[in-house]
Scaffold this active site. Structure first.
Site, PDB file in Angstrom:
ATOM      1  N   SER A 124      50.322  66.479  91.893  1.00 56.87           N
ATOM      2  CA  SER A 124      50.741  65.426  92.797  1.00 56.87           C
ATOM      3  C   SER A 124      48.953  65.211  93.328  1.00 56.87           C
ATOM      4  CB  SER A 124      51.082  65.089  94.107  1.00 56.87           C
ATOM      5  OG  SER A 124      50.991  63.978  94.835  1.00 56.87           O
ATOM      6  N   TYR A 148      54.833  69.481 102.202  1.00 58.92           N
ATOM      7  CA  TYR A 148      55.036  68.895 100.355  1.00 58.92           C
ATOM      8  C   TYR A 148      53.811  68.766  99.552  1.00 58.92           C
ATOM      9  CZ  TYR A 148      55.246  65.795  96.816  1.00 58.92           C
ATOM     10  OH  TYR A 148      54.846  64.890  95.336  1.00 58.92           O
ATOM     11  N   LYS A 152      52.386  71.820  96.656  1.00 60.39           N
ATOM     12  CA  LYS A 152      52.469  71.264  95.412  1.00 60.39           C
ATOM     13  C   LYS A 152      50.960  72.566  94.907  1.00 60.39           C
ATOM     14  CE  LYS A 152      55.080  68.495  94.409  1.00 60.39           C
ATOM     15  NZ  LYS A 152      56.086  68.640  92.521  1.00 60.39           N
TER      16      LYS A 152
HETATM   17  P1  NAD Z   1      63.504  62.106  92.320  1.00 62.23           P
HETATM   18  O1  NAD Z   1      63.602  62.383  93.325  1.00 62.23           O
HETATM   19  O2  NAD Z   1      63.683  61.040  91.773  1.00 62.23           O
HETATM   20  O3  NAD Z   1      63.219  63.028  91.242  1.00 62.23           O
HETATM   21  C1  NAD Z   1      63.532  64.780  91.747  1.00 62.23           C
HETATM   22  C2  NAD Z   1      64.927  64.820  91.058  1.00 62.23           C
HETATM   23  O4  NAD Z   1      65.154  65.985  91.469  1.00 62.23           O
HETATM   24  C3  NAD Z   1      65.868  64.552  91.463  1.00 62.23           C
HETATM   25  O5  NAD Z   1      66.828  63.834  90.173  1.00 62.23           O
HETATM   26  C4  NAD Z   1      66.885  65.486  92.574  1.00 62.23           C
HETATM   27  O6  NAD Z   1      67.914  65.192  91.869  1.00 62.23           O
HETATM   28  C5  NAD Z   1      66.393  66.976  91.168  1.00 62.23           C
HETATM   29  N1  NAD Z   1      66.463  67.618  91.513  1.00 62.23           N
HETATM   30  C6  NAD Z   1      65.200  68.572  93.804  1.00 62.23           C
HETATM   31  N2  NAD Z   1      65.423  69.268  93.838  1.00 62.23           N
HETATM   32  C7  NAD Z   1      66.260  70.035  92.948  1.00 62.23           C
HETATM   33  C8  NAD Z   1      66.702  71.369  92.427  1.00 62.23           C
HETATM   34  N3  NAD Z   1      66.540  72.634  93.635  1.00 62.23           N
HETATM   35  N4  NAD Z   1      67.101  71.463  91.525  1.00 62.23           N
HETATM   36  C9  NAD Z   1      67.411  70.826  90.750  1.00 62.23           C
HETATM   37  N5  NAD Z   1      67.188  69.650  90.807  1.00 62.23           N
HETATM   38  C10 NAD Z   1      66.303  69.185  91.442  1.00 62.23           C
HETATM   39  O7  NAD Z   1      61.491  62.026  92.079  1.00 62.23           O
HETATM   40  P2  NAD Z   1      60.076  62.475  91.214  1.00 62.23           P
HETATM   41  O8  NAD Z   1      59.835  60.780  91.711  1.00 62.23           O
HETATM   42  O9  NAD Z   1      61.150  61.342  90.164  1.00 62.23           O
HETATM   43  O10 NAD Z   1      59.617  63.479  91.078  1.00 62.23           O
HETATM   44  C11 NAD Z   1      59.145  64.208  90.686  1.00 62.23           C
HETATM   45  C12 NAD Z   1      58.438  65.118  90.144  1.00 62.23           C
HETATM   46  O11 NAD Z   1      57.379  64.267  90.329  1.00 62.23           O
HETATM   47  C13 NAD Z   1      58.649  65.726  91.877  1.00 62.23           C
HETATM   48  O12 NAD Z   1      58.097  67.074  91.609  1.00 62.23           O
HETATM   49  C14 NAD Z   1      57.889  64.837  92.805  1.00 62.23           C
HETATM   50  O13 NAD Z   1      57.184  65.606  93.549  1.00 62.23           O
HETATM   51  C15 NAD Z   1      56.798  64.888  91.316  1.00 62.23           C
HETATM   52  N6  NAD Z   1      55.465  63.470  91.768  1.00 62.23           N
HETATM   53  C16 NAD Z   1      56.330  62.275  92.082  1.00 62.23           C
HETATM   54  C17 NAD Z   1      55.539  61.238  92.395  1.00 62.23           C
HETATM   55  C18 NAD Z   1      55.706  59.752  93.173  1.00 62.23           C
HETATM   56  O14 NAD Z   1      55.619  59.050  93.776  1.00 62.23           O
HETATM   57  N7  NAD Z   1      57.438  59.652  93.044  1.00 62.23           N
HETATM   58  C19 NAD Z   1      54.135  61.531  92.987  1.00 62.23           C
HETATM   59  C20 NAD Z   1      53.597  63.059  92.983  1.00 62.23           C
HETATM   60  C21 NAD Z   1      54.255  63.770  92.140  1.00 62.23           C
HETATM   61  C1  WQD Z   2      51.292  53.043  99.139  1.00 59.48           C
HETATM   62  C2  WQD Z   2      49.902  52.311 100.118  1.00 59.48           C
HETATM   63  C3  WQD Z   2      50.665  52.731 102.735  1.00 59.48           C
HETATM   64  C4  WQD Z   2      54.338  51.145 102.587  1.00 59.48           C
HETATM   65  C5  WQD Z   2      53.264  59.056  98.226  1.00 59.48           C
HETATM   66  C6  WQD Z   2      52.573  60.406  98.516  1.00 59.48           C
HETATM   67  C7  WQD Z   2      51.854  60.810  97.580  1.00 59.48           C
HETATM   68  C8  WQD Z   2      52.785  60.530  97.025  1.00 59.48           C
HETATM   69  C9  WQD Z   2      52.716  58.774  96.625  1.00 59.48           C
HETATM   70  C10 WQD Z   2      54.260  62.573  95.738  1.00 59.48           C
HETATM   71  C11 WQD Z   2      49.207  52.675 101.455  1.00 59.48           C
HETATM   72  C12 WQD Z   2      51.122  51.310 102.367  1.00 59.48           C
HETATM   73  C13 WQD Z   2      53.772  52.266 102.589  1.00 59.48           C
HETATM   74  C14 WQD Z   2      54.875  50.250 103.510  1.00 59.48           C
HETATM   75  C15 WQD Z   2      52.659  49.788 103.568  1.00 59.48           C
HETATM   76  N1  WQD Z   2      54.372  60.864  96.229  1.00 59.48           N
HETATM   77  N2  WQD Z   2      52.555  51.415 102.895  1.00 59.48           N
HETATM   78  N3  WQD Z   2      53.786  49.654 103.421  1.00 59.48           N
HETATM   79  O1  WQD Z   2      50.939  57.132 100.542  1.00 59.48           O
HETATM   80  O2  WQD Z   2      50.057  56.596  98.618  1.00 59.48           O
HETATM   81  O3  WQD Z   2      51.902  58.377  99.049  1.00 59.48           O
HETATM   82  O4  WQD Z   2      53.508  58.767  96.781  1.00 59.48           O
HETATM   83  O5  WQD Z   2      53.389  62.933  95.035  1.00 59.48           O
HETATM   84  O6  WQD Z   2      51.650  62.235  97.784  1.00 59.48           O
HETATM   85  O7  WQD Z   2      52.417  60.377 100.118  1.00 59.48           O
HETATM   86  O8  WQD Z   2      52.021  56.081  99.030  1.00 59.48           O
HETATM   87  O9  WQD Z   2      53.912  54.099  98.010  1.00 59.48           O
HETATM   88  O10 WQD Z   2      53.956  55.080 100.322  1.00 59.48           O
HETATM   89  O11 WQD Z   2      51.598  53.728  99.425  1.00 59.48           O
HETATM   90  O12 WQD Z   2      51.752  49.384 103.574  1.00 59.48           O
HETATM   91  O13 WQD Z   2      56.131  50.492 103.844  1.00 59.48           O
HETATM   92  O14 WQD Z   2      51.531  51.180 100.726  1.00 59.48           O
HETATM   93  O15 WQD Z   2      50.511  52.569 103.961  1.00 59.48           O
HETATM   94  O16 WQD Z   2      48.502  52.437 102.022  1.00 59.48           O
HETATM   95  P1  WQD Z   2      51.387  57.372  98.878  1.00 59.48           P
HETATM   96  P2  WQD Z   2      53.188  54.532  99.346  1.00 59.48           P
END
Ligand code: NAD
Ligand code: WQD
Length: 340
Positions: A124, A148, A152
């Site tokens: 991330s 979190y 990572k």
């Molecule tokens: P999500 O929660 O929708 O999907 C994660 C999946 O992993 C879920 O289906 C959950 O049931 C499964 N899971 C969690 N722990 C588990 C375990 N111990 N064993 C088996 N399954 C497990 O999340 P997502 O948004 O699809 O994120 C996927 C990956 O991308 C994650 O590693 C997250 O940290 C990373 N990521 C997400 C975002 C975002 O904004 N969505 C941004 C950057 C990185």
């Molecule tokens: C985006 C923008 C908020 C909600 C997070 C994690 C990051 C990654 C992606 C996993 C910001 C604003 C939000 C609301 C708002 N995840 N906001 N009203 O914080 O950039 O990133 O998700 O790896 O690690 O930190 O994403 O969607 O929460 O916010 O104004 O109700 O929207 O302040 O500027 P963020 P977000």
């Protein structure tokens, strides 16, 4: 080629299964359903026309993992499984380190035992912490601001060290910026449990009438309109980034990192405006104080992924909000609570 997709029932993993399938790679999902619904499988079948294999299991369970890797004869693992709520991670740090770091160790050990030596890891942009400069490139120093984020960084360090020790091991860490959007069919998207933390699901639930208004966290940032700026990226572009990484590094070893983003920032107010156009209605919002821990602005330098992987994010912000709206209006309560 067959790959094991941990967390493949989740938001990004499920969309990636579609991209893998379309690229001729067979995904096998391994997920414990802690944050997803088994109904995703039906949606994947409707979209791809095929039944994607699903193994219910926990990445902390070494025996189940080894069995899944052997049974499927996977040649690589795409490791999406993790807990991802930043706020929750500050309240339950041990659960996050256990699930995101310790379970990754278990997975790597199982892979080594079975002889699978390729992993694509979901990282991330949060690993960069507060920007020392923008855009973030892959050389930007790493410093998380939550358990979190640290989970990572730690997991990246673990796979990096393993690659140094095991000369036949490949690890690609993909640092996602802000994934949003849904499959263009409107059949698959993000269904967060409880109140969404992220902006797009919150706007979508407001548009569909589940929430009265969106709170814009911060209107006095040093950005063009005062609201926070992020690099929003369509989930199908992100999904294709995994295929590109897998194919590009087929014969490689070592540890590689890539930013996956569009390289372009959009403000919260811009996103709300784009969503209003998609939904054909005003989205009520109110200006609220800054959210603790947020930074004003960040976006990616994705040149490395563009040049080496031949990958570029193609969708515009309007396409991202159009697809999110199609999905949300088809499934106003999310997939879990739909009648299908
Ligand atoms: P999500 O929660 O929708 O999907 C994660 C999946 O992993 C879920 O289906 C959950 O049931 C499964 N899971 C969690 N722990 C588990 C375990 N111990 N064993 C088996 N399954 C497990 O999340 P997502 O948004 O699809 O994120 C996927 C990956 O991308 C994650 O590693 C997250 O940290 C990373 N990521 C997400 C975002 C975002 O904004 N969505 C941004 C950057 C990185
Ligand atoms: C985006 C923008 C908020 C909600 C997070 C994690 C990051 C990654 C992606 C996993 C910001 C604003 C939000 C609301 C708002 N995840 N906001 N009203 O914080 O950039 O990133 O998700 O790896 O690690 O930190 O994403 O969607 O929460 O916010 O104004 O109700 O929207 O302040 O500027 P963020 P977000």
């Amino acid at each position: 080629m067959k790959v094991l997709v941990t967390g493949g029932m989740g938001y990004i993993g499920s969309h990636s299964c579609i991209a893998l399938y379309e690229a001729g790679i067979t995904p096998v999902i391994f997920d414990n359903l802690v944050n997803s619904s088994v109904k995703v499988l039906e949606q994947l079948k409707k979209i791809t026309g095929t039944s994607i294999e699903f193994i219910e299991g926990d990445v902390s369970d070494a025996v189940a993992l080894e069995q899944a890797l052997r049974q499927t004869n996977a040649s690589a693992v795409l490791h999406f499984a993790a807990l991802k709520a930043v706020g929750e991670s500050t309240e339950q740090p041990l659960r996050y380190y256990q699930n995101n770091v310790a379970a990754t160790l278990t997975l790597l050990e199982a892979m080594q035992k079975v002889g699978v030596n390729k992993i694509i890891f979901s990282s991330s942009a949060t690993v960069y912490g507060d920007p020392q400069y923008l855009p973030f490139d892959e050389q930007h120093p790493l410093r998380a601001t939550s358990p979190y984020g640290w989970s990572k960084i730690m997991a990246e360090q673990v796979v990096n060290d393993l690659c140094c020790a095991a000369s036949d091991f490949l690890a690609v860490s993909l640092r996602y910026f802000n994934p949003v959007g849904a499959h263009p069919s409107g059949l698959l998207g993000e269904s967060p449990q409880g109140t969404p933390n992220n902006l797009l699901p919150f706007i979508a639930q407001t548009a569909v009438g589940r929430r009265p208004f969106v709170k814009v966290y911060g209107s006095d940032y040093p950005t063009p309109d005062g609201s926070g700026v992020r690099d929003y990226l369509h989930v199908m572009d992100l999904a294709k980034g995994h295929v590109a990484a897998l194919l590009h590094h087929q014969a490689d070893k070592g540890f590689h990192t890539y930013n996956l983003g569009t390289g372009q920032g959009h403000s919260v107010l811009e996103v709300i405006r784009a969503f209003s156009v998609s939904a054909g209605k005003e989205i009520p919002f109110t200006l609220a104080p800054r959210r603790a821990g947020d930074v004003a602005c960040y976006y990616a330098d994705a040149t490395k992924a563009n040049q080496l992987l031949g990958w570029t994010a193609e969708h515009s912000l309007q396409q991202m909000t159009d697809d999110t709206w199609r999905w949300q209006s088809n499934y106003p309560q999310g997939l879990e609570y739909s009648d299908e």
